[in-house]
Motif scaffolding. Structure first.
Motif, mmCIF file in Angstrom:
data_model
loop_
_atom_site.group_PDB
_atom_site.id
_atom_site.type_symbol
_atom_site.label_atom_id
_atom_site.label_comp_id
_atom_site.label_asym_id
_atom_site.label_seq_id
_atom_site.Cartn_x
_atom_site.Cartn_y
_atom_site.Cartn_z
ATOM 1 N N GLY A 1 -9.446 23.630 -100.546
ATOM 2 C CA GLY A 1 -10.537 23.847 -101.483
ATOM 3 C C GLY A 1 -10.934 22.551 -102.183
ATOM 4 O O GLY A 1 -12.126 22.247 -102.326
ATOM 5 N N CYS A 2 -9.947 21.785 -102.611
ATOM 6 C CA CYS A 2 -10.230 20.504 -103.268
ATOM 7 C C CYS A 2 -10.800 19.491 -102.276
ATOM 8 O O CYS A 2 -11.690 18.714 -102.629
ATOM 9 N N LEU A 3 -10.296 19.514 -101.052
ATOM 10 C CA LEU A 3 -10.873 18.611 -100.036
ATOM 11 C C LEU A 3 -12.346 18.936 -99.806
ATOM 12 O O LEU A 3 -13.166 18.023 -99.647
ATOM 13 N N ALA A 4 -12.688 20.219 -99.805
ATOM 14 C CA ALA A 4 -14.088 20.604 -99.609
ATOM 15 C C ALA A 4 -14.937 20.160 -100.802
ATOM 16 O O ALA A 4 -16.007 19.571 -100.630
ATOM 17 N N LYS A 5 -14.448 20.417 -102.005
ATOM 18 C CA LYS A 5 -15.211 20.112 -103.218
ATOM 19 C C LYS A 5 -15.385 18.611 -103.437
ATOM 20 O O LYS A 5 -16.484 18.146 -103.718
ATOM 21 N N TRP A 6 -14.312 17.843 -103.322
ATOM 22 C CA TRP A 6 -14.324 16.429 -103.684
ATOM 23 C C TRP A 6 -14.607 15.489 -102.526
ATOM 24 O O TRP A 6 -15.064 14.367 -102.733
ATOM 25 N N HIS A 7 -14.284 15.923 -101.297
ATOM 26 C CA HIS A 7 -14.378 15.018 -100.150
ATOM 27 C C HIS A 7 -15.314 15.527 -99.058
ATOM 28 O O HIS A 7 -15.459 14.884 -98.022
ATOM 29 N N ALA A 8 -15.919 16.689 -99.277
ATOM 30 C CA ALA A 8 -16.847 17.286 -98.314
ATOM 31 C C ALA A 8 -16.219 17.500 -96.939
ATOM 32 O O ALA A 8 -16.872 17.361 -95.913
ATOM 33 N N ILE A 9 -14.934 17.862 -96.947
ATOM 34 C CA ILE A 9 -14.228 18.207 -95.711
ATOM 35 C C ILE A 9 -14.080 19.725 -95.712
ATOM 36 O O ILE A 9 -13.339 20.276 -96.526
ATOM 37 N N PRO A 10 -14.781 20.403 -94.819
ATOM 38 C CA PRO A 10 -14.813 21.873 -94.859
ATOM 39 C C PRO A 10 -13.437 22.519 -94.691
ATOM 40 O O PRO A 10 -12.590 22.036 -93.937
ATOM 41 N N ALA A 11 -13.251 23.619 -95.413
ATOM 42 C CA ALA A 11 -12.042 24.436 -95.270
ATOM 43 C C ALA A 11 -12.253 25.393 -94.098
ATOM 44 O O ALA A 11 -13.329 25.445 -93.511
ATOM 45 N N ALA B 1 3.426 10.469 -96.208
ATOM 46 C CA ALA B 1 2.061 10.969 -96.438
ATOM 47 C C ALA B 1 1.479 11.521 -95.137
ATOM 48 O O ALA B 1 0.899 12.613 -95.132
ATOM 49 N N GLU B 2 1.628 10.787 -94.058
ATOM 50 C CA GLU B 2 1.118 11.252 -92.760
ATOM 51 C C GLU B 2 1.755 12.584 -92.369
ATOM 52 O O GLU B 2 1.063 13.499 -91.908
ATOM 53 N N ASP B 3 3.063 12.693 -92.588
ATOM 54 C CA ASP B 3 3.782 13.915 -92.240
ATOM 55 C C ASP B 3 3.344 15.087 -93.125
ATOM 56 O O ASP B 3 3.078 16.185 -92.619
ATOM 57 N N PHE B 4 3.262 14.853 -94.438
ATOM 58 C CA PHE B 4 2.838 15.931 -95.348
ATOM 59 C C PHE B 4 1.429 16.401 -95.013
ATOM 60 O O PHE B 4 1.160 17.607 -94.999
ATOM 61 N N VAL B 5 0.540 15.471 -94.749
ATOM 62 C CA VAL B 5 -0.842 15.844 -94.425
ATOM 63 C C VAL B 5 -0.874 16.606 -93.099
ATOM 64 O O VAL B 5 -1.510 17.657 -92.999
ATOM 65 N N ARG B 6 -0.179 16.117 -92.098
ATOM 66 C CA ARG B 6 -0.181 16.755 -90.771
ATOM 67 C C ARG B 6 0.452 18.150 -90.813
ATOM 68 O O ARG B 6 -0.083 19.102 -90.258
ATOM 69 N N ARG B 7 1.588 18.268 -91.497
ATOM 70 C CA ARG B 7 2.325 19.537 -91.465
ATOM 71 C C ARG B 7 1.855 20.558 -92.500
ATOM 72 O O ARG B 7 1.926 21.758 -92.253
ATOM 73 N N ARG B 8 1.410 20.096 -93.665
ATOM 74 C CA ARG B 8 1.091 21.029 -94.752
ATOM 75 C C ARG B 8 -0.407 21.218 -94.949
ATOM 76 O O ARG B 8 -0.873 22.325 -95.161
ATOM 77 N N LEU B 9 -1.152 20.130 -94.933
ATOM 78 C CA LEU B 9 -2.557 20.186 -95.314
ATOM 79 C C LEU B 9 -3.476 20.459 -94.129
ATOM 80 O O LEU B 9 -4.408 21.244 -94.235
ATOM 81 N N ALA B 10 -3.209 19.818 -93.006
ATOM 82 C CA ALA B 10 -4.108 19.921 -91.852
ATOM 83 C C ALA B 10 -4.231 21.342 -91.307
ATOM 84 O O ALA B 10 -5.346 21.806 -91.064
ATOM 85 N N PRO B 11 -3.119 22.055 -91.102
ATOM 86 C CA PRO B 11 -3.257 23.379 -90.479
ATOM 87 C C PRO B 11 -3.922 24.416 -91.385
ATOM 88 O O PRO B 11 -4.856 25.094 -90.979
ATOM 89 N N ASP B 12 -3.423 24.560 -92.619
ATOM 90 C CA ASP B 12 -3.900 25.664 -93.445
ATOM 91 C C ASP B 12 -4.084 25.299 -94.910
ATOM 92 O O ASP B 12 -4.491 26.140 -95.702
ATOM 93 N N GLY B 13 -3.761 24.088 -95.258
ATOM 94 C CA GLY B 13 -3.983 23.646 -96.625
ATOM 95 C C GLY B 13 -3.075 24.274 -97.648
ATOM 96 O O GLY B 13 -3.472 24.526 -98.777
ATOM 97 N N ARG B 14 -1.816 24.515 -97.262
ATOM 98 C CA ARG B 14 -0.868 25.061 -98.243
ATOM 99 C C ARG B 14 -0.883 24.211 -99.503
ATOM 100 O O ARG B 14 -0.997 22.995 -99.453
ATOM 101 N N GLN B 15 -0.741 24.855 -100.630
ATOM 102 C CA GLN B 15 -0.777 24.166 -101.908
ATOM 103 C C GLN B 15 0.358 23.141 -101.986
ATOM 104 O O GLN B 15 1.474 23.398 -101.556
ATOM 105 N N THR B 16 0.046 22.014 -102.548
ATOM 106 C CA THR B 16 0.978 20.902 -102.686
ATOM 107 C C THR B 16 1.805 21.067 -103.955
ATOM 108 O O THR B 16 1.249 21.413 -104.998
#
Length: 115
Positions: free
Chosen positions: A79-89, A44-59
């Motif tokens: 987009g989902c992080l912004a909508k559901w978790h209030a973490i800006p894109a 999970a840490e690796d997927f988030v760091r490599r895929r989601l953190a930089p550009d939010g590539r679709q899972t």
């Protein structure tokens, strides 16, 4: 099982027809049993760091317990992080935001594994 600090989030997600349909299947449960939660957390840490953190590539929608958890918890794209978790894109996730996402994912996986 101890109550999760994410109960309010999980209750909101349960109201979504799309989010609430995600469940760990027998293959994902077997993966967790084979590898253990510590390894799943590292994935999970690796997927988030490599895929989601930089550009939010679709899972991907399947293939790993973490991928299913990402869709179930709306941590699948920026987009989902912004909508559901209030973490800006539009910017990289901070280390704190990455830890938060991993904690949400692992809490969901632990809930599913206990079923």
């Amino acid at each position: 099982m101890q109550a999760s600090p994410f109960e309010a989030l999980f209750a909101r997600l349960a109201q979504s027809d799309f989010r609430s349909r995600f469940r760990l299947g027998s293959e994902e449960v077997a993966c967790i049993e084979r590898r253990g939660m510590a390894v799943i957390r590292r994935h999970a840490e690796d997927f988030v760091r490599r895929r989601l953190a930089p550009d939010g590539r679709q899972t991907p929608m399947r293939g790993h317990p973490v991928f299913i958890a990402q869709h179930a918890t709306a941590c699948c794209c920026r987009g989902c992080l912004a909508k559901w978790h209030a973490i800006p894109a539009g910017r990289e996730l901070t280390a704190r935001e990455q830890r938060y996402v991993v904690e949400v994912l692992m809490a969901w996986i632990e809930r599913q594994s206990a079923r």
